[in-house]
Each structure stands twice: as C-alpha cells, then as structure tokens.
Design a protein around this motif. Structure first.
Motif, mmCIF file in Angstrom:
data_model
loop_
_atom_site.group_PDB
_atom_site.id
_atom_site.type_symbol
_atom_site.label_atom_id
_atom_site.label_comp_id
_atom_site.label_asym_id
_atom_site.label_seq_id
_atom_site.Cartn_x
_atom_site.Cartn_y
_atom_site.Cartn_z
ATOM 1 N N UNK A 204 2.827 6.036 -2.725
ATOM 2 C CA UNK A 204 3.977 6.869 -3.136
ATOM 3 C C UNK A 204 3.977 7.054 -4.626
ATOM 4 N N UNK A 205 3.700 6.002 -5.373
ATOM 5 C CA UNK A 205 3.700 6.122 -6.826
ATOM 6 C C UNK A 205 2.617 7.045 -7.299
ATOM 7 N N UNK A 206 1.442 7.018 -6.663
ATOM 8 C CA UNK A 206 0.338 7.895 -7.056
ATOM 9 C C UNK A 206 0.720 9.329 -6.755
ATOM 10 N N UNK A 207 1.352 9.610 -5.620
ATOM 11 C CA UNK A 207 1.726 10.972 -5.228
ATOM 12 C C UNK A 207 2.746 11.530 -6.191
ATOM 13 N N UNK B 221 0.845 -1.213 0.000
ATOM 14 C CA UNK B 221 0.000 0.000 0.000
ATOM 15 C C UNK B 221 0.866 1.244 0.000
ATOM 16 N N UNK B 222 1.961 1.199 0.759
ATOM 17 C CA UNK B 222 2.850 2.370 0.808
ATOM 18 C C UNK B 222 3.481 2.619 -0.534
#
Length: 223
Positions: free
Chosen positions: A212-215, A207-208
C-alpha cells in the motif's frame, strides 16, 4: 762621762745585790761580773748565753745577755768562790758562735767588787738568698715524617682444577605432567521451529502495508 755613768749604775746594782744578800744570808757577794757580748761589726749579741765557771772548784753560774748584749752576775761568798780562783767566762749565741776569756778573782775585788769582761763573737753568717733558677727553654724537636712502607701485593692462589672424579652429574628431574583443563560441554543445537499461524498473519499484514505504501507513493509521483 758615759763610762762613769755606767760604772755608777753597775755599782748601784752591786750594792742592791749586796743588800739583798745581806738581808737573806747576811753575806755580801764576793764580786760582780759584768759581761758585754758583741759581734765583730759592733752589734750587740742579744740573748747570748753567758757562763762563768770556776776552774778550781768547777762551780758554774749561767745567765743570758739582754737586748744590749749586757749581762751582770753576782759571785756569792762561799767555799766554791774564793780570792785567787781562776774563772772562765764564755758566751755563745743561737748560731753557735763562741767566745771566752780567763780571769782571776784577785784581792782587788775587795776594794772594788766589779769584774768586767768583753767578749766578741764572730758575725753571724747569713744564708745567701737563692736566685730563682730560670725555667729551661723547651727545645723543639723536629718531628720526622714516617716513610710509608709499601704494602706487598698478595699473590693470588690458583683455584684447584676439578678432577673428573670430583664432578657430579646432575640428577635429571622428571617432567611434571600437565594438568588437564576441563572443557565445558557445548550446548545442544536447537532444531528450527516451524512457524505458527500468528506468524503468518503478521507477515501478510506487513506485506500489505508495504504494498500500500509503495502504491500511494507511486500515485503521488504521477501527479
């Protein structure tokens, strides 16, 4: 002239025979018989049998003619042959043709001891040459064509009608029971297992990473 020569030849033979007889028996022959045998056509009857028979004493002298049909026989001076005896002179050829003549021993033979006899035989019959018989020509016989005989059609024989008594009811066959197929047992249901602490760590890390990839992507889009 030829007759004279023939007589001289015959007389020489007579004298030779007389000389032989005188040497052997000191008796000359009573007479000499000269026989000439011919056929009706004048040809000599060679090898014809000549017989001189004394009809008074049955004495016989046999001889045969030469190829010229001539035969000379000496009659001996004996009790079987005398002056005045009657003799039968005959001739016969191989075919059976016969001829004869009668003579008498006369006193003339004392001066000229020669007796001549001419015998004529019937001409020999020649068997005709058979002409060849022609072979018969074969006659052709027409061959008759045989008339075909119609073959009779056989009459069908009716089949016998079965009677109820002759019919047999079929015997029922009992059904074959089906063979049961064994069903494999079902595997037991597994109860869901409760998550372990390692599984929670993996989920949190995932999930992390996704967050992070989406951000980061969002920030790049703003610039």
């Amino acid at each position: 002239m030829n007759g004279l020569m023939r007589r001289l030849l015959i007389l020489s033979v007579v004298f030779v025979l007389a000389a032989c007889a005188q040497v052997c028996a000191q008796l000359p022959p009573l007479a000499v018989v000269h026989v000439i045998v011919t056929y009706e056509d004048g040809t000599p009857a060679s090898n014809a049998l000549v017989e001189i028979k004394n009809l008074n004493t049955n004495a016989v002298i046999n001889d045969s003619a030469d190829e010229n049909g001539s035969c000379i026989c000496a009659i001996p001076s004996s009790a079987d042959w005398r002056i005045g005896d009657e003799i039968l002179i005959s001739a016969q050829d191989a075919s059976g043709n016969y001829a004869e003549t009668n003579l008498t021993i006369s006193s003339a033979v004392l001066e000229y001891p020669l007796i001549e006899a001419n015998l004529t035989l019937r001409a020999p019959q020649q068997s005709p040459t058979p002409s060849p018989t022609p072979a018969p020509t074969p006659t052709l016989t027409p061959t008759s064509t045989p008339t075909p005989t119609p073959t009779p059609t056989p009459t069908p024989t009716p089949a016998p009608t079965p009677t109820p008594t002759s019919m047999q009811s079929p015997t029922p066959t009992p059904p074959t029971p089906p063979t049961p197929t064994p069903t494999p047992p079902e595997p037991p249901l597994e109860e869901p297992s409760s998550p372990t602490p390692a599984d929670f760590d993996f989920i949190v890390m995932s999930v992390a990473i996704i967050t992070t990839a989406i951000y980061l992507r969002h920030r790049l889009n703003e610039k």
